[in-house]
Scaffold this active site. Structure first.
Site, short mmCIF file in Angstrom:
data_model
loop_
_atom_site.label_atom_id
_atom_site.label_comp_id
_atom_site.label_asym_id
_atom_site.label_seq_id
_atom_site.Cartn_x
_atom_site.Cartn_y
_atom_site.Cartn_z
N SER A 125 0.83 -1.21 0.00
CA SER A 125 0.00 0.00 0.00
C SER A 125 0.86 1.25 0.00
O SER A 125 1.97 1.26 0.55
CB SER A 125 -0.89 -0.02 1.25
OG SER A 125 -1.41 1.25 1.53
N TYR A 150 -2.44 -0.06 10.03
CA TYR A 150 -2.59 -0.72 8.72
C TYR A 150 -1.34 -0.49 7.88
O TYR A 150 -0.72 -1.43 7.37
CB TYR A 150 -3.82 -0.19 7.98
CG TYR A 150 -3.82 -0.57 6.53
CD1 TYR A 150 -4.03 -1.89 6.14
CD2 TYR A 150 -3.56 0.38 5.53
CE1 TYR A 150 -4.00 -2.25 4.80
CE2 TYR A 150 -3.53 0.02 4.20
CZ TYR A 150 -3.74 -1.29 3.84
OH TYR A 150 -3.69 -1.65 2.51
N LYS A 154 1.82 -3.21 6.65
CA LYS A 154 2.32 -3.41 5.28
C LYS A 154 3.83 -3.15 5.21
O LYS A 154 4.56 -3.86 4.52
CB LYS A 154 1.57 -2.48 4.32
CG LYS A 154 0.10 -2.85 4.12
CD LYS A 154 -0.04 -4.21 3.48
CE LYS A 154 -1.48 -4.57 3.17
NZ LYS A 154 -1.61 -5.93 2.60
#
Length: 339
Positions: A125, A150, A154
């Site tokens: 991402s 989040y 990643k």
């Protein structure tokens, strides 16, 4: 027959990628636990492609299930989509996010190593860039300084994959840094369909336009952008899915290496610009109200995708009108209120 193993195959990005892979002639083994997806997606993928997926239901943390999948199928490559993806949710539930998004990948990598399958496309991402000092963002832009669990999850996996490759150069790894996937398949059969109130902008807009939700929340209008609302690089989900077919071809050709690509359009649109475009393209009104910023959100973020164009022979071809039209078509096609 050699197969591609797709984790999170019924999710938003996973399902569209399965369609593109099947239509390109690949055989797929899929895994999903339906934590943020629906079983009916399997039938819809078949409806679109007239082809079946070899499907397993379960969680990627289940090592015995992964072993079974690798033992029963001649897998040559893995595409990993099995992650939770809500920025706001990750701030509230960091343990769940790290467990699902990091521990599951370690389990997968261990299994791949044991079965001597060393080709992987990892779904990362643009959040790994944190709050970038300059835009557009290239693959050389500094990563880190992530603003939410989040994004950090990643980033952790990217570091794990780099360490893995440096320890064993026979691995063949492609990391795709997605910007903001939106829209739906033109058939209207599959699209972004999160459980509950959407965390992402486009499905929220579409549900408000379809009168399933009363009003869109715009999280902050005091960002350092053209109109005060956050600017993002929105990419049509079908363009994004097609990039994975190019990624599979790249890994087959290269045999080994570590490759990192930004996947976006290279243009940024603000939240208000997206609302206005959606209204214009679909002839609807989208009522909205400005509310407090969400923790973890940044001012603006858009990509330089020239490396993907050069090395993958891939470029996004669909525009903001396509994104808005296809997203609304999907919501209208699948809404309970319209059935």
């Amino acid at each position: 027959m050699k197969k591609v193993f797709v984790t999170g195959c019924c999710g938003y990005i996973g399902s569209h990628t399965c369609v593109e892979l099947l239509e390109a002639g690949y055989q797929i083994v899929g895994l999903d636990n339906f934590s943020n997806s629906k079983r009916e997606v399997l039938n819809k993928i078949k409806q679109i492609t007239n082809k079946d997926i070899i499907f397993y239901e379960g969680n990627m943390l289940d090592k015995s299930l992964l072993d079974k999948i690798f033992e029963e199928n001649e897998i040559v490559m893995v595409i990993d989509f099995a992650a939770y993806k809500s920025v706001g949710d990750s701030v509230k539930k960091p343990i769940e996010y790290y467990m699902n998004n990091v521990s599951s990948v370690l389990t997968l990598l261990q299994t791949m190593k044991e079965h001597n399958v060393k080709s992987l496309i990892f779904s990362s991402s643009a959040t790994v860039y944190g709050n970038p000092e300059t835009v557009p963002i290239t693959e050389q832009t500094k990563t880190g300084g992530t603003t939410n669990p989040y994004g950090t999850s990643k980033l952790y996996v990217e570091e794990i994959l780099k360490d893995l490759y440096h320890s064993d150069n026979s691995w063949n790894i492609c990391i795709f840094r997605y910007f903001n996937p939106v829209g739906a398949h033109q058939s209207g059969l599959i699209g972004e369909e999160p459980n509950g109130i959407p965390a992402n902008l486009m499905p929220f807009i579409a549900k408000v336009a379809n009168k399933e939700l009363e009003c869109l929340n715009v999280f902050g209008d005091d960002y350092n952008t053209k109109d005060g609302t956050g600017v993002r690089d929105y990419i049509h989900i079908v363009d994004l899915a097609k990039a994975h077919v190019c990624g599979v071809k790249k890994l087959v050709k290269e045999q080994s290496g570590l490759f990192i690509y930004n996947l976006g359009t290279g243009s940024g649109y603000s939240v208000l610009e997206m609302i206005k475009a959606f209204e214009r393209v679909n002839g609807v009104k989208v009522p909205y109200k400005v509310v407090e910023r969400r923790p973890g959100d940044i001012d603006e973020c858009y990509a330089d995708c020239s490396l993907a164009e050069k090395e993958l022979n891939w470029k996004a071809t669909m525009n903001i009108e396509d994104m808005c039209k296809d997203a609304y078509h999907f919501i209208k096609n699948n809404s309970i209120t319209n059935k």
